[in-house]
Motif scaffolding. Structure first.
Motif, PDB file in Angstrom:
ATOM      1  N   ILE A 636       1.907  -1.301   0.162  1.00 11.81           N
ATOM      2  CA  ILE A 636       0.023  -0.174  -0.239  1.00 11.81           C
ATOM      3  C   ILE A 636       1.141   0.676   0.040  1.00 11.81           C
ATOM      4  O   ILE A 636       0.349   1.733  -0.390  1.00 11.81           O
ATOM      5  N   ALA A 637       2.091   1.205   0.629  1.00  7.69           N
ATOM      6  CA  ALA A 637       2.896   2.254   1.238  1.00  7.69           C
ATOM      7  C   ALA A 637       3.639   2.568  -0.701  1.00  7.69           C
ATOM      8  O   ALA A 637       3.587   3.988  -0.807  1.00  7.69           O
ATOM      9  N   LYS A 638       4.158   1.377  -0.696  1.00 12.98           N
ATOM     10  CA  LYS A 638       4.252   1.813  -2.622  1.00 12.98           C
ATOM     11  C   LYS A 638       3.747   2.228  -3.447  1.00 12.98           C
ATOM     12  O   LYS A 638       3.843   3.213  -4.255  1.00 12.98           O
ATOM     13  N   TRP A 639       2.061   1.369  -3.566  1.00 11.35           N
ATOM     14  CA  TRP A 639       1.294   2.437  -4.381  1.00 11.35           C
ATOM     15  C   TRP A 639       1.346   3.983  -3.579  1.00 11.35           C
ATOM     16  O   TRP A 639       0.389   4.947  -4.769  1.00 11.35           O
ATOM     17  N   THR A 640       1.233   3.937  -2.837  1.00  7.33           N
ATOM     18  CA  THR A 640       0.726   5.498  -2.441  1.00  7.33           C
ATOM     19  C   THR A 640       1.372   6.672  -2.727  1.00  7.33           C
ATOM     20  O   THR A 640       1.518   7.608  -3.611  1.00  7.33           O
ATOM     21  N   ALA A 641       3.129   5.969  -2.758  1.00  3.02           N
ATOM     22  CA  ALA A 641       4.707   7.105  -2.710  1.00  3.02           C
ATOM     23  C   ALA A 641       4.363   7.288  -5.252  1.00  3.02           C
ATOM     24  O   ALA A 641       4.593   7.597  -5.220  1.00  3.02           O
ATOM     25  N   ASP A 642       4.588   5.996  -5.393  1.00  4.66           N
ATOM     26  CA  ASP A 642       4.378   6.049  -6.685  1.00  4.66           C
ATOM     27  C   ASP A 642       2.600   6.678  -7.547  1.00  4.66           C
ATOM     28  O   ASP A 642       3.300   7.226  -8.599  1.00  4.66           O
ATOM     29  N   HIS A 643       1.592   7.062  -6.788  1.00  5.55           N
ATOM     30  CA  HIS A 643       0.788   7.652  -6.966  1.00  5.55           C
ATOM     31  C   HIS A 643       0.328   8.931  -5.707  1.00  5.55           C
ATOM     32  O   HIS A 643      -0.486   8.447  -5.951  1.00  5.55           O
ATOM     33  N   PHE A 644       1.484   9.127  -5.711  1.00  4.66           N
ATOM     34  CA  PHE A 644       1.704  10.632  -4.955  1.00  4.66           C
ATOM     35  C   PHE A 644       0.489  11.649  -4.528  1.00  4.66           C
ATOM     36  O   PHE A 644       0.349  12.320  -3.685  1.00  4.66           O
ATOM     37  N   ALA A 645       0.199  12.106  -6.270  1.00  5.25           N
ATOM     38  CA  ALA A 645      -0.239  12.683  -6.561  1.00  5.25           C
ATOM     39  C   ALA A 645      -1.770  12.741  -6.252  1.00  5.25           C
ATOM     40  O   ALA A 645      -2.747  13.608  -5.605  1.00  5.25           O
ATOM     41  N   THR A 646      -2.247  11.285  -6.482  1.00  6.04           N
ATOM     42  CA  THR A 646      -3.453  10.843  -5.748  1.00  6.04           C
ATOM     43  C   THR A 646      -4.075  10.903  -4.387  1.00  6.04           C
ATOM     44  O   THR A 646      -5.195  11.474  -4.141  1.00  6.04           O
ATOM     45  N   THR A 647      -2.869  10.163  -4.384  1.00  8.65           N
ATOM     46  CA  THR A 647      -2.994  10.288  -2.432  1.00  8.65           C
ATOM     47  C   THR A 647      -3.126  11.737  -1.878  1.00  8.65           C
ATOM     48  O   THR A 647      -4.045  11.383  -0.803  1.00  8.65           O
ATOM     49  N   GLU A 756       8.787  20.556 -10.381  1.00  7.57           N
ATOM     50  CA  GLU A 756       8.096  20.427 -11.874  1.00  7.57           C
ATOM     51  C   GLU A 756       7.330  19.019 -11.023  1.00  7.57           C
ATOM     52  O   GLU A 756       7.708  18.512  -9.830  1.00  7.57           O
ATOM     53  N   ALA A 757       6.481  18.943 -11.168  1.00  4.75           N
ATOM     54  CA  ALA A 757       5.598  17.981 -10.584  1.00  4.75           C
ATOM     55  C   ALA A 757       6.086  18.204  -9.233  1.00  4.75           C
ATOM     56  O   ALA A 757       5.817  16.767  -8.708  1.00  4.75           O
ATOM     57  N   LEU A 758       4.925  19.274  -8.941  1.00  2.00           N
ATOM     58  CA  LEU A 758       4.693  19.433  -7.643  1.00  2.00           C
ATOM     59  C   LEU A 758       4.716  18.524  -6.476  1.00  2.00           C
ATOM     60  O   LEU A 758       4.521  17.784  -5.307  1.00  2.00           O
ATOM     61  N   ASN A 759       2.758  17.897  -7.217  1.00  2.00           N
ATOM     62  CA  ASN A 759       2.343  16.920  -6.033  1.00  2.00           C
ATOM     63  C   ASN A 759       2.454  15.506  -5.832  1.00  2.00           C
ATOM     64  O   ASN A 759       2.114  14.565  -5.408  1.00  2.00           O
ATOM     65  N   ASP A 760       3.738  14.988  -6.626  1.00  2.00           N
ATOM     66  CA  ASP A 760       3.918  14.491  -6.738  1.00  2.00           C
ATOM     67  C   ASP A 760       5.396  13.801  -5.813  1.00  2.00           C
ATOM     68  O   ASP A 760       6.017  12.796  -5.874  1.00  2.00           O
ATOM     69  N   GLN A 761       5.709  15.054  -4.924  1.00  2.00           N
ATOM     70  CA  GLN A 761       7.131  15.541  -4.446  1.00  2.00           C
ATOM     71  C   GLN A 761       6.458  15.482  -3.038  1.00  2.00           C
ATOM     72  O   GLN A 761       5.735  15.643  -2.469  1.00  2.00           O
ATOM     73  N   CYS A 762       7.277  14.400  -2.176  1.00  2.00           N
ATOM     74  CA  CYS A 762       7.602  14.040  -1.006  1.00  2.00           C
ATOM     75  C   CYS A 762       8.890  13.934  -0.108  1.00  2.00           C
ATOM     76  O   CYS A 762       9.456  13.234  -0.863  1.00  2.00           O
ATOM     77  N   TYR A 767       6.293   7.667   5.526  1.00  3.31           N
ATOM     78  CA  TYR A 767       7.491   5.867   5.160  1.00  3.31           C
ATOM     79  C   TYR A 767       8.294   5.691   6.546  1.00  3.31           C
ATOM     80  O   TYR A 767       8.255   4.898   6.791  1.00  3.31           O
ATOM     81  N   ASP A 768       8.891   6.774   6.453  1.00  2.00           N
ATOM     82  CA  ASP A 768      10.395   6.662   6.978  1.00  2.00           C
ATOM     83  C   ASP A 768      10.110   6.456   8.900  1.00  2.00           C
ATOM     84  O   ASP A 768      10.548   5.769   9.268  1.00  2.00           O
ATOM     85  N   SER A 769       9.288   7.334   8.858  1.00  2.00           N
ATOM     86  CA  SER A 769       9.008   7.201  10.240  1.00  2.00           C
ATOM     87  C   SER A 769       8.127   5.682  10.536  1.00  2.00           C
ATOM     88  O   SER A 769       7.571   5.244  12.365  1.00  2.00           O
ATOM     89  N   LYS A 770       7.917   4.589   9.748  1.00  2.00           N
ATOM     90  CA  LYS A 770       7.360   3.421   9.857  1.00  2.00           C
ATOM     91  C   LYS A 770       8.229   2.154   9.664  1.00  2.00           C
ATOM     92  O   LYS A 770       7.772   1.602   9.633  1.00  2.00           O
ATOM     93  N   GLY A 771      10.077   3.536   8.970  1.00  3.88           N
ATOM     94  CA  GLY A 771       9.951   1.952   8.937  1.00  3.88           C
ATOM     95  C   GLY A 771      10.347   0.978   7.685  1.00  3.88           C
ATOM     96  O   GLY A 771      11.498   0.267   7.173  1.00  3.88           O
ATOM     97  N   MET A 772       9.778   2.251   6.912  1.00  2.00           N
ATOM     98  CA  MET A 772       9.273   1.824   5.273  1.00  2.00           C
ATOM     99  C   MET A 772      10.923   2.515   4.738  1.00  2.00           C
ATOM    100  O   MET A 772      10.524   3.448   4.237  1.00  2.00           O
ATOM    101  N   ASN A 773      11.976   1.827   4.826  1.00  2.00           N
ATOM    102  CA  ASN A 773      13.490   2.922   4.749  1.00  2.00           C
ATOM    103  C   ASN A 773      13.159   3.027   3.046  1.00  2.00           C
ATOM    104  O   ASN A 773      13.918   3.987   2.798  1.00  2.00           O
TER     105      ASN A 773
END
Length: 945
Positions: A636-647, A756-762, A767-773
């Motif tokens: 789920i985390a990977k999906w949100t990261a890959d589709h961060f603008a949607t998230t 560029e692609a601002l809404n994709d940026q994070c 993710y780091d706080s949950k250990g998803m390095n």
């Protein structure tokens, strides 16, 4: 070890205590007792009951209950003591944060302090009066007044003239029967004389007998020429005749064995504004020791001695003078400091001090300096020695720091003899440093207790040390760390039979049942110092260097809710020990407890690392352990990261839906539905707060078209929080943070560049706080690439409008870009292009944990003070505990972290400021006033030049 008491007695005591003390503050769970019962010493006793008491009435009641049941008890302040005086296998009495009261009187000449006040806080209260308390222990940022007084702790500049014994004005004490005495109150003294004539008469008798014993009186006077905390303060019996004054001074250094110190009033000392330091290196310890004698006749405030091994231990540390690495093992250094009230005096004193050493051969030096950074570097040499040994110790060993004093005339011989003992017992890493003016030396070495051979080595070494210090040189075995369990077997050796018998009489007079902290100071077990030794099993490389000192605790947001970093490590070590020993059932039980206590309620801010002598970030361990816990959510985390603008769009939509629901059915209904669902789900769904932000409807791209074009450029990265979140409904300024930021930048005449692609940026923080390095690293690399391009490969600064994002980016970016959060950016780039008209207003200011770790606390306060007339930074809140999303998922952490906040909001204050959008939600909720970014305040009071 105290006498055995059966479990049924403790059950009866627990029931009796619960009559007056809230059940949640009577701790009986095994894991918590282990964690809460640990102190900085190398002893391990696990209390049967831990009490967290909030008032004097509760302390009196607890003492009376223990006395009725004949159960022994021990008082604990911060637990930074090193000699085993704050551990118990029975009842451990600790204090809640309600014991932080203080009152300044006589224009700072005196200060009344409750025992829960941290030493550094006392000095902060006195700073406006250019005063401070006399004691200055190295642990002053953590240790509390109760412990400082009970141990007669001193420090680098304190000496024997400014310790608690010499600077006490009055004291409030609870005795073993619950009797209370306040020596500042004549009525209390009169009542005490009636209630406890046994103590009054007993002290009169002991004073008369002691002063009539010329040999003992002379020995006492000799011993207290030195720093001495071995045994009770027998000097009280020769310095005073009035029994109340004798009692006051006997309580100092009594280590909780005679009564409970409920309050102390200190006569304060001058805190000079001008301080200069110098490092002087001599060819050998003899030359350095002779220089100490010379320096003692000059206006020095501190002279710290460091032997060659100590200097070598820090030679490779950053910032050290280059010559340190070139010194041989025979070299010795003196770190000299002098204080004065004006520039002329400090200059004159520095010249006088150096002139006194004209006949000495100084082989290397750093000349006297007042430069704050250089002074910090010089003292960093001295303060870095203890952790330097700790950092290189083998896993499973502990760091031991002993504390002796020689007559100054025997200082060099004492050092040489100690070094010979190190060689004899193969303590090859041992180093010596200390407060040379008093002949007070600390020696640090590493010791394992996992075999009888190692225990025997330590026992024989301590026998030889005791003989060397107490007999050969007539010194003191404990100069400032307190007797504890560690030196209790040697008290009679140092003081002689008659001196020790006098101490036994004092103990019996005050505590006839022997219930107060048994085994400390008075102990008839000659092996008590090598029993009940603390195991230090390997747990994880991230925390194995922890010495359990507790320096981390004051800044931990979860310390009053569940565990502090020290306590997390204690439990994790025990968990690993159980696993290694094959105790699977016990390990599983502890795993279940640790999941909430250790993992779920840790904010993982890293503030603990800044306080830790060896730099341990317990949050790193927690995030590592969370990796396994959250592994199932990785897809789920990977999906949100890959589709961060949607998230972020979904987040914005949910905030909009909440906003509509509140308008349609009202806050009460929304709260009932949302929080009702949370209750049904067992806390698995987020909590609803009235301060939940509205959706950010600001059209950033459209606003960009209206901005100026300029040769002054800045790259602006709105955080995902500020891109999605607007303001809470009762905020004074309803503009979004993105709108305010652009407004302010426009006023200063800067052109804004949006990546560029601002809404994709994070930055990857969620993710780091949950250990998803892996996911976190992927996002931060993506962001770095975008900002590198937007900044024209680092040509322009980058503004991130929330401090946590800026900090994580600074730590993980590899390309040379200047990353700034709001305070740093405004201070460095905007103020010179703005006209500021300050407002006559009181505002609250929260300095986020990320800002603290970036060293921005002072800058943030300065910026706020440039905007308004009065800025209040609340005490005792280093981190708000919101921790990304924990304010929604684990709201009790946020509540515990900011518990002191609301009571510190002045009546005339209606708003607060910070620099993290998520933190501001919790701050608003628990303060009763809305918090916004500090950019709102700057924008409000500024205009273009």
């Amino acid at each position: 070890m105290s006498k055995r008491i059966n479990d049924n007695t403790y059950l009866q005591l627990q029931s009796l205590l619960a009559v007056e003390i809230d059940a949640e503050r009577i701790v009986t769970e095994e894991a918590k007792r282990l964690a809460y019962g640990t102190d900085a010493s190398f002893y391990r006793l696990v209390p049967k009951i831990v009490l967290r008491l909030k008032s004097l009435d509760e302390v009196v009641y607890a003492i009376q209950c223990c006395r009725e049941m004949e159960v022994h008890f021990t008082f604990r302040a911060a637990g930074t003591s090193l000699s085993g005086q704050a551990v118990s296998d029975s009842v451990l009495i600790t204090l809640t944060d309600d014991w932080r009261g203080h009152q300044i009187i006589d224009n700072g000449e005196k200060i009344i302090l409750q025992p829960g006040v941290i030493g550094a806080d006392a000095n902060k209260y006195l700073a406006p009066f250019q005063r401070k308390i006399g004691p200055d222990p190295a642990s002053i940022n953590t240790c509390k007044i109760g412990g400082i007084a009970a141990n007669n702790a001193s420090g680098m500049c304190c000496g024997t003239a400014q310790n608690s014994y010499r600077t006490i004005d009055s004291i409030k004490v609870v005795f073993s029967d619950g009797t209370l005495l306040d020596t500042s109150c004549s009525d209390s003294i009169a009542a005490f004389r009636v209630a406890r004539p046994d103590i009054i008469d007993g002290l009169n008798r002991l004073v008369a007998e002691t002063q009539a014993n010329a040999e003992l009186s002379e020995r006492i006077r000799h011993k207290y020429r030195l720093k001495n905390t071995t045994g009770y303060a027998l000097n009280a019996l020769v310095d005073f005749a009035d029994p109340i004054e004798v009692l006051e001074h006997l309580m100092i250094g009594s280590e909780g064995t005679l009564g409970f110190i409920a309050e102390i009033t200190y006569n304060t000392v001058v805190e000079h504004p001008y301080k200069a330091s110098s490092l002087l290196v001599f060819a050998d310890i003899e030359e350095a020791s002779r220089a100490v004698t010379t320096l003692s006749k000059t206006p020095v405030a501190a002279v710290e001695l460091m032997d060659g091994r100590a200097l070598r231990s820090v030679a490779d540390k950053p910032g050290m003078p280059e010559f340190i690495a070139q010194l041989d093992i025979e070299a010795a250094a003196l770190l000299v400091e002098t204080h004065a009230s004006c520039q002329h005096s400090i200059d004159d004193q520095c010249q006088q001090i150096m002139a006194s050493l004209a006949d000495y051969s100084i082989i290397e030096s750093v000349p006297f300096t007042l430069d704050a950074n250089m002074v910090a570097t010089l003292w960093g040499i001295r303060k870095g020695m203890f952790p330097a040994v700790g950092a290189v110790r083998e896993v499973g060993t502990t760091v031991i720091i002993e504390d002796v004093a020689f007559p100054v005339e025997n200082l060099a011989n004492g050092v040489r003899d100690l070094q010979s003992l190190f060689d004899k017992y193969h303590y090859n890493e041992a180093i010596i440093f200390g407060h040379a003016l008093e002949g007070n030396l600390h020696f640090v070495f590493t010791q394992g207790f996992d075999s009888q051979q190692e225990i025997d080595r330590y026992g024989q070494f301590m026998d030889d040390v005791a003989e060397l210090v107490a007999v050969k040189y007539q010194g003191s075995l404990k100069a400032e760390h307190g007797t504890g369990r560690n030196m209790a077997p040697y008290v009679e050796l140092e003081w002689g039979k008659d001196g020790y018998q006098l101490m036994q009489q004092i103990k019996t007079l005050f505590d006839p049942q022997g219930l107060l902290n048994p085994g400390v100071i008075i102990n008839d077990n000659p092996h008590s110092h090598i029993e009940n030794l603390k195991p230090m099993p390997a747990a994880d490389d991230l925390v194995d260097r922890c010495i359990e000192c507790g320096f981390c605790e004051p800044v931990c947001p979860s310390r009053t809710l569940t565990l502090s970093p020290r306590q997390r490590i204690v439990l994790y070590r025990e968990l690993q020990r159980r696993r290694a020993a094959g105790e699977q059932t016990a390990a599983t039980e502890l795993e279940h407890i640790f999941e909430y206590q250790g993992l779920d309620t840790c904010a993982a801010t890293g503030l603990c690392a800044d306080r830790c002598p060896v730099g341990i970030n317990t949050g790193d361990l927690v995030k590592q352990l969370r990796t396994a816990k959250y592994q199932k959510f990785t897809p789920i985390a990977k999906w949100t990261a890959d589709h961060f603008a949607t998230t972020t769009s979904l987040t914005r939509a949910s905030l909009k839906a909440n906003q509509i629901a509140v308008k349609v059915i009202g806050e009460g209904a929304v709260s009932g539905l949302t929080n009702g669902l949370r209750k049904l789900s067992g806390g698995k769904t987020p909590v609803w707060l009235a301060e939940t932000p509205q959706s950010n409807s600001h059209k950033l791209e459209q606003a960009m078209e209206l901005l100026v074009r300029s040769d002054k450029k800045v790259v602006y990265l709105p955080s995902c929080a500020s891109r999605t979140m607007g303001q809470q409904t009762n905020a004074q300024d309803q503009r979004s943070l993105t709108e305010v930021t652009l407004s302010l930048i426009k006023k200063a005449g800067f052109e804004v560049i949006i990546p560029e692609a601002l809404n994709d940026q994070c930055c990857g923080m969620p993710y780091d706080s949950k250990g998803m390095n892996e996911v976190a690293d992927s996002k931060v690399k993506q962001l770095e690439t975008a900002l590198w391009k937007a900044s024209y490969e680092g040509e322009y600064p980058v503004l991130m409008d929330t401090s946590p994002c800026a900090k994580r980016s600074i730590e993980h970016f590899t390309k040379p870009m200047e990353i700034l959060e709001p305070t740093g950016f405004v201070t460095k780039y905007l103020l010179d292009h703005l006209s500021i008209t300050p407002k006559q207003e009181t505002v609250m200011l929260h300095v986020t944990c990320s800002s603290r770790r970036m060293g921005l606390e002072g800058d943030m306060q300065a910026l706020a003070k440039a905007c308004v007339s009065n800025v209040v930074v609340p005490e005792h809140i280093a981190c708000c505990g919101w921790a990304g999303d924990k304010g929604f998922t684990t709201p009790e952490l946020n509540e515990a972290a900011v518990h002191p906040l609301k009571s510190q909001v002045p009546a005339d204050c209606t708003r607060g400021f910070s620099n993290s959008r998520t933190c501001e939600i919790g701050l608003s909720h628990h303060s009763g006033i809305p918090y916004q970014s500090i950019l709102y305040l700057v924008d409000e009071v500024s205009a273009p030049l």
